[in-house]
Enzyme design. Structure first.
Site, PDB file in Angstrom:
ATOM      1  CD  GLU A   1      -0.729  -6.080   5.423  1.00 19.88           C
ATOM      2  OE1 GLU A   1      -0.920  -4.908   5.788  1.00 19.88           O
ATOM      3  OE2 GLU A   1      -0.916  -6.452   4.245  1.00 19.88           O
TER       4      GLU A   1
ATOM      5  CB  CYS B   1      -0.958  -0.054   1.185  1.00 19.19           C
ATOM      6  SG  CYS B   1      -2.290   1.175   1.130  1.00 19.19           S
TER       7      CYS B   1
ATOM      8  CG  HIS C   1      -3.425  -3.734   3.286  1.00 22.25           C
ATOM      9  ND1 HIS C   1      -2.445  -3.308   4.161  1.00 22.25           N
ATOM     10  CD2 HIS C   1      -3.891  -2.619   2.661  1.00 22.25           C
ATOM     11  CE1 HIS C   1      -2.323  -1.983   4.076  1.00 22.25           C
ATOM     12  NE2 HIS C   1      -3.188  -1.547   3.177  1.00 22.25           N
TER      13      HIS C   1
END
Length: 288
Positions: A202, A104, A200
């Site tokens: 993660e 990001c 994202h």
């Protein structure tokens, strides 16, 4: 298998780190640290606050096996002192020869540091993406790219951003996009290869719900949710999402227009980065 040393560059400035810890229990670097260790328990990680004045990593950048740049609540067009320090650090990293990955904000930093342009989303609704990016499609270059191994050709993922890439820097190859923005790319730096994603990989449902509740007034004001009650119901549904759970009819109703079609929870790109890009610094310096 050699133990890898990874430097995690926290993207948030001090005030936003504190805000994220209050809302989600950790800042962006803490989440990335946890996910990396879930992938490989033998990693040695170091968290670096690149936005803070007079901070330096404990080792030369060439001594790290990989550098990960996290997300952030910052907007790059604000060009705060913290952002300028992070841009300078990204330029240093791109010249280090160490494999790089950005999530990001990390993707946006690399884009601007290498000569591209990032700014507020020009989407028809005036918004970015929160809490999902829909229908991310691998480009022809992305179909065979090692960053996306084991991803479907089209998928949804978590996403939390209002800014997007407008102009690519020299040496960039887009590997994924959707109808809103560029979603992933590879960048050939001065010496380093950078992989980056706008979404994202993660993230998880608990984090997404915590972020959503922590920034509720701003999200309602920006139009991501029509009102606080809708946001609250969506956050409850987000908390139930996980690796082994797909949204049921009730969850889809609570998620409303945010509902998912092809959701992929796994941190695929981080797994692939560790497996295909990151290698011991000594081996890298010897050209092996």
């Amino acid at each position: 298998m050699s133990t890898l040393r990874i430097l995690i560059s926290e993207g948030n400035e001090c005030i936003d780190r504190a805000r994220l810890i209050r809302s989600a229990g950790h800042s962006s670097s803490g989440l990335c640290d946890r996910v990396l260790h879930d992938i490989r328990s033998d990693l040695k990680t170091e968290i670096f606050f690149a936005a803070d004045e007079a901070q330096r990593p404990t080792k030369p950048l060439t001594d790290y096996d990989g550098i990960l740049f996290t997300g952030s609540m910052s907007n790059i067009q604000d060009m705060t002192d913290g952002t300028l320090r992070q841009l300078a650090f990204m330029q240093e990293a791109l010249a280090s020869g160490t494999p790089l990955f950005g999530i990001c904000w990390g993707l946006q930093l690399a884009t601007v540091a290498a000569g591209g342009q990032v700014g507020p989303s020009g989407a028809a609704d005036g918004r970015g993406e929160w809490p999902f990016a829909h229908r991310i499609a691998l480009t022809p270059a992305g179909l065979d790219h090692p960053m996306h191994l084991n991803r479907p050709t089209v998928f949804d993922s978590y996403a939390f951003h209002s800014d997007v890439i407008f102009d690519l820097p020299p040496g960039a190859t887009v590997t994924a996009r959707n109808g809103r923005c560029i979603q992933a790319l590879e960048l050939q730096g001065q010496k380093s290869v950078f992989w980056g994603v706008q979404y994202h990989p993660e993230a998880d449902g608990v984090q997404a719900a915590s972020f959503t509740c922590g920034f509720a007034p701003a999200l309602v004001e920006a139009g991501y949710y029509p009102d606080a009650d809708t946001l609250s119901a969506s956050a409850k549904a987000l908390r139930r999402l996980g690796p082994d759970y797909q949204p049921n009819a009730e969850d889809r109703d609570q998620l409303g227009a945010l509902s998912l079609d092809r959701f992929d929870f796994a941190p695929v790109e981080l797994v692939n980065w560790l497996q295909h890009q990151v290698r011991p610094a000594q081996t890298r310096r010897q050209g092996r």
